[in-house]
Design a protein around this motif. Sequence first.
Motif, mmCIF file in Angstrom:
data_model
loop_
_atom_site.group_PDB
_atom_site.id
_atom_site.type_symbol
_atom_site.label_atom_id
_atom_site.label_comp_id
_atom_site.label_asym_id
_atom_site.label_seq_id
_atom_site.Cartn_x
_atom_site.Cartn_y
_atom_site.Cartn_z
ATOM 1 N N GLU A 73 -34.734 -17.067 -22.404
ATOM 2 C CA GLU A 73 -33.602 -17.892 -22.839
ATOM 3 C C GLU A 73 -33.951 -18.675 -24.104
ATOM 4 O OE1 GLU A 73 -32.611 -20.246 -19.417
ATOM 5 O OE2 GLU A 73 -31.969 -18.486 -18.281
ATOM 6 N N ILE A 76 -33.916 -16.411 -27.173
ATOM 7 C CA ILE A 76 -32.548 -16.178 -27.640
ATOM 8 C C ILE A 76 -32.032 -17.408 -28.380
ATOM 9 C CG2 ILE A 76 -30.170 -15.859 -26.850
ATOM 10 C CD1 ILE A 76 -31.392 -13.950 -24.695
ATOM 11 N N GLU A 79 -32.880 -17.520 -31.870
ATOM 12 C CA GLU A 79 -32.248 -16.435 -32.624
ATOM 13 C C GLU A 79 -33.114 -15.188 -32.730
ATOM 14 O OE1 GLU A 79 -30.590 -17.941 -36.266
ATOM 15 O OE2 GLU A 79 -29.345 -19.389 -35.186
ATOM 16 N N GLU A 81 -33.590 -11.588 -31.791
ATOM 17 C CA GLU A 81 -32.696 -10.537 -31.318
ATOM 18 C C GLU A 81 -33.419 -9.713 -30.257
ATOM 19 O OE1 GLU A 81 -29.907 -8.792 -34.476
ATOM 20 O OE2 GLU A 81 -31.813 -9.162 -35.515
ATOM 21 N N HIS A 102 -26.576 -12.178 -24.286
ATOM 22 C CA HIS A 102 -27.044 -12.025 -25.668
ATOM 23 C C HIS A 102 -28.072 -10.909 -25.845
ATOM 24 C CE1 HIS A 102 -24.765 -15.603 -26.541
ATOM 25 N NE2 HIS A 102 -25.440 -16.249 -25.609
ATOM 26 N N VAL A 103 -28.363 -10.146 -24.809
ATOM 27 C CA VAL A 103 -29.228 -8.974 -24.925
ATOM 28 C C VAL A 103 -28.306 -7.776 -25.121
ATOM 29 C CG1 VAL A 103 -30.873 -7.488 -23.722
ATOM 30 C CG2 VAL A 103 -31.050 -9.974 -23.513
#
Length: 124
Positions: A73, A76, A79, A81, A102-103
């Motif tokens: 977490e 992410i 930022e 990727e 966000h994955v």
Amino acid sequence: MSDLPVLNVIVAVAEGRRLYAALEAGMAAAALGRPVRIFLQGEAAALLRDPVTFSGDDARRAAGQPDLAWLAEEAIAMEIEMFVCQSGMALVGVAATELMPHVRAAGLVSFMAAIGPDDRLVVY
């Protein structure tokens, strides 16, 4: 965006400790201003199934270290990727909706195609 070369990391084995090390390295590079991309290949795709856990979490928490979910977490939030192998997802039976937020699902070819000539590649 940074002028530094991108650090591209491939986690090629489904071991939580390898992902943990890859995240630590990626976070260190991101803290220094380097863009970072992490790709989980093959069976490693299962490591980012939500909720994220691994067998070493209890020992790490007991030692005052973050668990794998917190590290992912935080990566992410920094930022970094993160991508998981589409073929690997099929292999381990993970749907895109089961991944942590966000994955993204991606193919190895597309991940490799985005690596520039001056970028770095590390495999765990």
